[in-house]
Design a protein around this motif. Structure first.
Motif, mmCIF file in Angstrom:
data_model
loop_
_atom_site.group_PDB
_atom_site.id
_atom_site.type_symbol
_atom_site.label_atom_id
_atom_site.label_comp_id
_atom_site.label_asym_id
_atom_site.label_seq_id
_atom_site.Cartn_x
_atom_site.Cartn_y
_atom_site.Cartn_z
ATOM 1 N N GLY A 370 -24.240 -19.975 14.463
ATOM 2 C CA GLY A 370 -23.879 -18.610 14.823
ATOM 3 C C GLY A 370 -24.073 -18.271 16.283
ATOM 4 N N SER A 371 -24.723 -19.174 17.038
ATOM 5 C CA SER A 371 -24.967 -18.918 18.459
ATOM 6 C C SER A 371 -23.800 -19.432 19.301
ATOM 7 C CB SER A 371 -26.268 -19.600 18.905
ATOM 8 O OG SER A 371 -27.365 -19.113 18.159
ATOM 9 N N ILE A 372 -23.709 -18.927 20.521
ATOM 10 C CA ILE A 372 -22.671 -19.348 21.445
ATOM 11 C C ILE A 372 -23.154 -20.588 22.188
ATOM 12 C CG2 ILE A 372 -21.324 -18.692 23.478
ATOM 13 C CD1 ILE A 372 -21.583 -15.776 22.548
ATOM 14 N N TRP A 373 -22.329 -21.625 22.214
ATOM 15 C CA TRP A 373 -22.696 -22.840 22.930
ATOM 16 C C TRP A 373 -22.755 -22.558 24.427
ATOM 17 C CZ3 TRP A 373 -23.888 -27.659 20.915
ATOM 18 C CH2 TRP A 373 -23.737 -27.775 19.532
ATOM 19 N N PRO A 374 -23.804 -23.044 25.111
ATOM 20 C CA PRO A 374 -23.904 -22.805 26.557
ATOM 21 C C PRO A 374 -22.839 -23.581 27.320
ATOM 22 C CG PRO A 374 -25.597 -24.341 25.836
ATOM 23 C CD PRO A 374 -24.927 -23.837 24.591
ATOM 24 N N GLN A 375 -22.527 -23.090 28.513
ATOM 25 C CA GLN A 375 -21.541 -23.776 29.345
ATOM 26 C C GLN A 375 -22.067 -25.145 29.751
ATOM 27 O OE1 GLN A 375 -20.421 -21.302 32.645
ATOM 28 N NE2 GLN A 375 -18.905 -20.182 31.435
ATOM 29 N N CYS A 376 -21.203 -26.139 29.673
ATOM 30 C CA CYS A 376 -21.590 -27.509 29.973
ATOM 31 C C CYS A 376 -20.337 -28.285 30.340
ATOM 32 C CB CYS A 376 -22.263 -28.154 28.749
ATOM 33 S SG CYS A 376 -22.818 -29.843 28.993
ATOM 34 N N PRO A 377 -20.395 -29.115 31.368
ATOM 35 C CA PRO A 377 -19.200 -29.909 31.691
ATOM 36 C C PRO A 377 -18.892 -30.875 30.558
ATOM 37 C CG PRO A 377 -21.111 -30.667 32.945
ATOM 38 C CD PRO A 377 -21.508 -29.384 32.277
ATOM 39 N N PRO A 378 -17.639 -31.268 30.390
ATOM 40 C CA PRO A 378 -17.307 -32.238 29.343
ATOM 41 C C PRO A 378 -18.141 -33.511 29.509
ATOM 42 C CG PRO A 378 -15.323 -31.316 30.325
ATOM 43 C CD PRO A 378 -16.468 -30.852 31.174
ATOM 44 N N LEU A 379 -18.665 -34.010 28.407
ATOM 45 C CA LEU A 379 -19.522 -35.189 28.494
ATOM 46 C C LEU A 379 -18.755 -36.411 28.989
ATOM 47 C CD1 LEU A 379 -21.791 -34.789 25.348
ATOM 48 C CD2 LEU A 379 -22.364 -34.363 27.742
ATOM 49 N N GLU A 380 -17.456 -36.481 28.687
ATOM 50 C CA GLU A 380 -16.654 -37.583 29.228
ATOM 51 C C GLU A 380 -16.709 -37.587 30.759
ATOM 52 O OE1 GLU A 380 -14.811 -36.451 25.255
ATOM 53 O OE2 GLU A 380 -15.626 -35.406 26.997
ATOM 54 N N GLU A 381 -16.667 -36.394 31.337
ATOM 55 C CA GLU A 381 -16.735 -36.274 32.793
ATOM 56 C C GLU A 381 -18.107 -36.706 33.307
ATOM 57 O OE1 GLU A 381 -17.188 -32.438 35.666
ATOM 58 O OE2 GLU A 381 -15.381 -32.455 34.388
ATOM 59 N N VAL A 382 -19.161 -36.319 32.595
ATOM 60 C CA VAL A 382 -20.527 -36.701 32.977
ATOM 61 C C VAL A 382 -20.694 -38.214 32.928
ATOM 62 C CG1 VAL A 382 -22.956 -36.555 32.313
ATOM 63 C CG2 VAL A 382 -21.535 -34.503 32.278
ATOM 64 N N TYR A 383 -20.204 -38.828 31.840
ATOM 65 C CA TYR A 383 -20.373 -40.268 31.682
ATOM 66 C C TYR A 383 -19.539 -41.043 32.715
ATOM 67 C CZ TYR A 383 -22.508 -38.963 27.211
ATOM 68 O OH TYR A 383 -23.305 -38.418 26.236
ATOM 69 N N ASP A 384 -18.345 -40.567 33.014
ATOM 70 C CA ASP A 384 -17.529 -41.227 34.042
ATOM 71 C C ASP A 384 -18.225 -41.165 35.396
ATOM 72 O OD1 ASP A 384 -15.575 -41.865 32.225
ATOM 73 O OD2 ASP A 384 -14.232 -40.200 32.773
ATOM 74 N N ALA A 385 -18.837 -40.018 35.699
ATOM 75 C CA ALA A 385 -19.551 -39.877 36.967
ATOM 76 C C ALA A 385 -20.776 -40.784 37.010
ATOM 77 C CB ALA A 385 -19.967 -38.421 37.170
ATOM 78 N N ALA A 386 -21.435 -40.945 35.878
ATOM 79 C CA ALA A 386 -22.603 -41.829 35.818
ATOM 80 C C ALA A 386 -22.193 -43.279 36.022
ATOM 81 C CB ALA A 386 -23.317 -41.643 34.482
ATOM 82 N N ARG A 387 -21.073 -43.679 35.434
ATOM 83 C CA ARG A 387 -20.564 -45.042 35.624
ATOM 84 C C ARG A 387 -20.273 -45.308 37.110
ATOM 85 N NH1 ARG A 387 -21.602 -48.757 31.779
ATOM 86 N NH2 ARG A 387 -20.783 -48.162 29.724
ATOM 87 N N ALA A 388 -19.701 -44.324 37.748
ATOM 88 C CA ALA A 388 -19.358 -44.497 39.155
ATOM 89 C C ALA A 388 -20.602 -44.544 40.045
ATOM 90 C CB ALA A 388 -18.431 -43.370 39.606
ATOM 91 N N ALA A 389 -21.603 -43.726 39.721
ATOM 92 C CA ALA A 389 -22.814 -43.654 40.541
ATOM 93 C C ALA A 389 -23.736 -44.842 40.312
ATOM 94 C CB ALA A 389 -23.560 -42.354 40.253
ATOM 95 N N PHE A 390 -23.730 -45.390 39.072
ATOM 96 C CA PHE A 390 -24.627 -46.493 38.726
ATOM 97 C C PHE A 390 -23.809 -47.631 38.118
ATOM 98 C CE2 PHE A 390 -26.798 -42.411 38.108
ATOM 99 C CZ PHE A 390 -27.854 -42.540 39.017
ATOM 100 N N PRO A 391 -22.965 -48.292 38.907
ATOM 101 C CA PRO A 391 -22.006 -49.255 38.347
ATOM 102 C C PRO A 391 -22.666 -50.501 37.748
ATOM 103 C CG PRO A 391 -22.000 -49.351 40.750
ATOM 104 C CD PRO A 391 -22.830 -48.153 40.372
ATOM 105 N N HIS A 392 -23.902 -50.796 38.123
ATOM 106 C CA HIS A 392 -24.525 -52.036 37.668
ATOM 107 C C HIS A 392 -25.538 -51.815 36.541
ATOM 108 C CE1 HIS A 392 -22.552 -53.894 41.030
ATOM 109 N NE2 HIS A 392 -23.189 -53.105 41.892
#
Length: 629
Positions: A370-392
């Motif tokens: 019943g609560s409103i989900w807080p604003q959050c960037p799409p997790l796909e975007e977060v994971y893609d950024a993590a792959r790019a920042a920590f490629p190894h």
């Protein structure tokens, strides 16, 4: 009665829990405590795990009552309990609750309350919680009557349901055994059920006041609030029924060979920036425990910066195993911007972990129904950024909080190398029995995770008795008195044999989940294996939990074989084949000595009988040199 020093050694506190009062009414039996009834049985079979009347504060902490005028009357016709419970809230507010509990030999038990406040009283929940056990009931057929009179035949969920399986409830009926049914009727408000296995509670909880309604809310001045629970047992068996309940000696717990087998996971320890220098100073203990994994925690919102990475680099340099960095992502800028900055700080310090776990900060907080989900960037975007920042580095995702949040917000796992979450046993209850009962829910959690994410690599932890962070309120609870309280940031049992037994049993319950890594502690600090200064009855500065974590780390990647216990609520076990041979590992998860029959393993005690006396909360290994895997 456990002696005082032994009690402290077992539980980490001199405060004793009130012993429940066992009451009977024919074939009905129940244990009474000031929070209500628990272990409600019929013919020795558990019907309800508990019926409690609870008052929650705005952070979902539990108010403790002052009990007055307690009266208990037990006779051949049943029993009757009556008392007055007083609660003190914030800003000098008060609530008083009149309670009447009765049971008859006809198989009817009632629990009635009337709450009254002369000041008004703020609460997130005020009323009954009814707990149905999970063992034997998960996945079975039940009948649910709704408040509008509609009756449906349905099932209790087997896999853990993220949201309420049943709403707008008036009654629920289930089969206790062949020929015996139990109806639990709930009056005075609208009830709904949640699957408490989400939080590792070993129960389905039917509670008052739907979560879709606003909370906290106010109990009005001078307006009585009445509620009633009625449990009715219907016994249609034709064959002679068993004799009415009587107290009998507990039989020995029989442990036998199971059929499952696998490999024991890596064992980890968590390291926070606040404890990094203490961890470095304890390098000899770190080498002695020799965990396979160190889980480094990094939260920019808590002020963690490049200095943390310098400490992490120094610790990783003296550690023989792998390192993982878990990142609480603030999400105040783009994920790419924040992760690139963190990667630069990390690289400059010379810290190069083998794996990264990234999770948005807002996902640490629960989003109730019943609560409103807080604003959050799409997790796909977060994971893609993590792959790019920590490629190894290997990339992990999931939740830095509990399975509840992972079940309700199922992360896109395609881009991930592994899934992770934690558990905590004192979210809803904090007594010794309830904490140990959470072990029953762990296999359901791992089965449910596997049903969602398949054979994806899977990690759990850090999971400790005390609560690391509170997804359900603004804070974890302070515990200066060292009591057993819910959602506490420190727990006395962490310093005791209780934690040693709990952690070993926890690991046993998760064996067939095929975990990649299990983290159950830190090295230092309030969640650590090493005691702080001034903590008494600790040998060599080590908490008893040290023994379990060191032993588990020592047998990591060894082969294990399942053992079946005739009563896993008392004793759990498994076989491990280590470098020095095969061993049967036994854990007593109760505070009473248990006799364990180990005849199946060709083990003879000193009197040549296949019986082992396992002391309270004891953990032992028995050599199986004549009976290898």
């Amino acid at each position: 009665m456990i002696a005082d020093l032994d009690h402290f050694r077992l539980f980490g506190t001199h405060q004793r829990q009130a012993r429940p009062i066992l009451l009977t009414a024919g074939r009905l039996s129940a244990e009474f405590t000031y929070s209500g009834l628990r272990t409600v049985c019929y013919d020795g079979v558990e019907v309800l795990r508990a019926v409690s009347y609870l008052i929650r504060d705005r952070d979902w902490g539990t108010y403790l009552p002052l009990i007055e005028n307690l009266r208990i009357n037990e006779n051949d016709d049943g029993f009757l309990i009556a008392f007055l419970a007083r609660y003190k809230g914030n800003a000098e507010t008060e609530l008083e609750v009149s309670v009447a509990i009765s049971a008859t030999i006809s198989g009817v038990l009632t629990f009635e309350t009337e709450a009254l406040s002369h000041t008004g009283f703020e609460t997130n929940r005020c009323g009954f919680c009814v707990l149905h056990p999970i063992i034997g009931l998960a996945g079975t057929t039940v009948t649910v009557e709704h408040v509008d009179g509609v009756v449906e035949q349905t099932q209790l969920p087997f896999l853990i349901e993220p949201w309420q399986p049943f709403k707008n409830m008036r009654a629920i009926t289930h089969n206790v055994m062949t020929g015996v049914k139990a109806e639990c009727r709930m009056e005075g408000d609208t009830f709904e059920m949640e699957d408490q296995r989400n939080w590792s509670d070993a129960s389905y909880k039917t509670y008052v006041r739907p979560l879709a309604l606003p909370w906290p809310y106010e109990i009005p001045v001078a307006k009585p609030v009445k509620q009633r629970i009625a449990l009715t047992i219907t016994d249609t068996r034709i064959a002679p029924k068993s004799a009415p309940f009587s107290s009998r000696p507990n039989p020995a717990v029989v442990v036998t060979h199971g059929v499952k087998s696998g490999t024991i996971p890596h064992i980890g320890l968590v390291v926070t920036p606040e404890e990094a220098k203490a961890t470095l100073a304890a390098r000899q203990h770190l080498a002695d425990v020799a965990p396979q994994e160190l889980l480094f925690h990094f939260d920019p919102l808590a002020g963690h910066g490049k200095e943390a990475f310098e400490d992490f680099s120094a610790i990783a340099g003296i550690h023989r195993g792998n390192s993982t960095l878990e990142i609480v992502l603030p999400c105040q800028q783009t994920a790419a911007t924040e992760l690139t900055l963190i990667a630069a700080q990390m690289s400059a310090s010379g810290f190069h972990p083998q794996a990264i776990v990234v999770s948005p900060a807002v996902d640490r907080q629960s989003t109730p129904p019943g609560s409103i989900w807080p604003q959050c960037p799409p997790l796909e975007e977060v994971y893609d950024a993590a792959r790019a920042a920590f490629p190894h580095a290997r990339l992990g995702g999931g939740m830095l909080s509990y399975f509840t949040e992972l079940n309700r917000k199922r992360v896109p796992a395609r881009a991930l190398d592994f899934i992770t979450h934690c558990t905590n046993p004192i979210v809803h209850a904090s007594d010794d029995l309830s904490v140990m009962q959470t072990l029953e829910a762990l296999p359901f959690i791992t089965r449910s995770t596997r049903a969602i994410y398949g054979d994806k690599a899977y990690r759990i932890g850090p999971s400790t008795i005390a609560m690391r962070q509170n997804p359900y309120g603004s804070r974890t609870m302070e515990n200066p008195a060292g009591a057993r309280i819910t959602m506490a940031k420190t727990d006395p049992r962490h310093n005791s044999v209780f934690a040693e037994a709990f952690a070993m049993a926890y690991a046993i319950q998760l064996l067939d989940a095929e975990l990649e890594c299990l983290t159950l502690s830190a090295l230092t600090g309030s969640f650590g294996l090493i005691a702080g200064q001034g903590e008494p009855v600790i040998e060599g500065g080590k908490r008893p939990l040290y023994n379990t974590i060191k032993w588990l780390a020592g047998v990591a990647q060894s082969k294990w074989q399942e053992c079946v216990s005739s009563d896993p609520t008392q004793v759990v076990a498994f076989i491990v084949e280590g470098a020095k041979g095969s061993y049967l590992r036994l854990v007593n998860v109760t505070s009473e000595t248990k006799n364990v029959d180990v005849e199946a393993f060709n083990i003879k005690a000193d009197d040549a009988q296949p019986m082992v006396a396992l002391g309270p909360l004891a953990t032992i290994s028995l050599n199986l040199k004549d009976n290898p895997l």
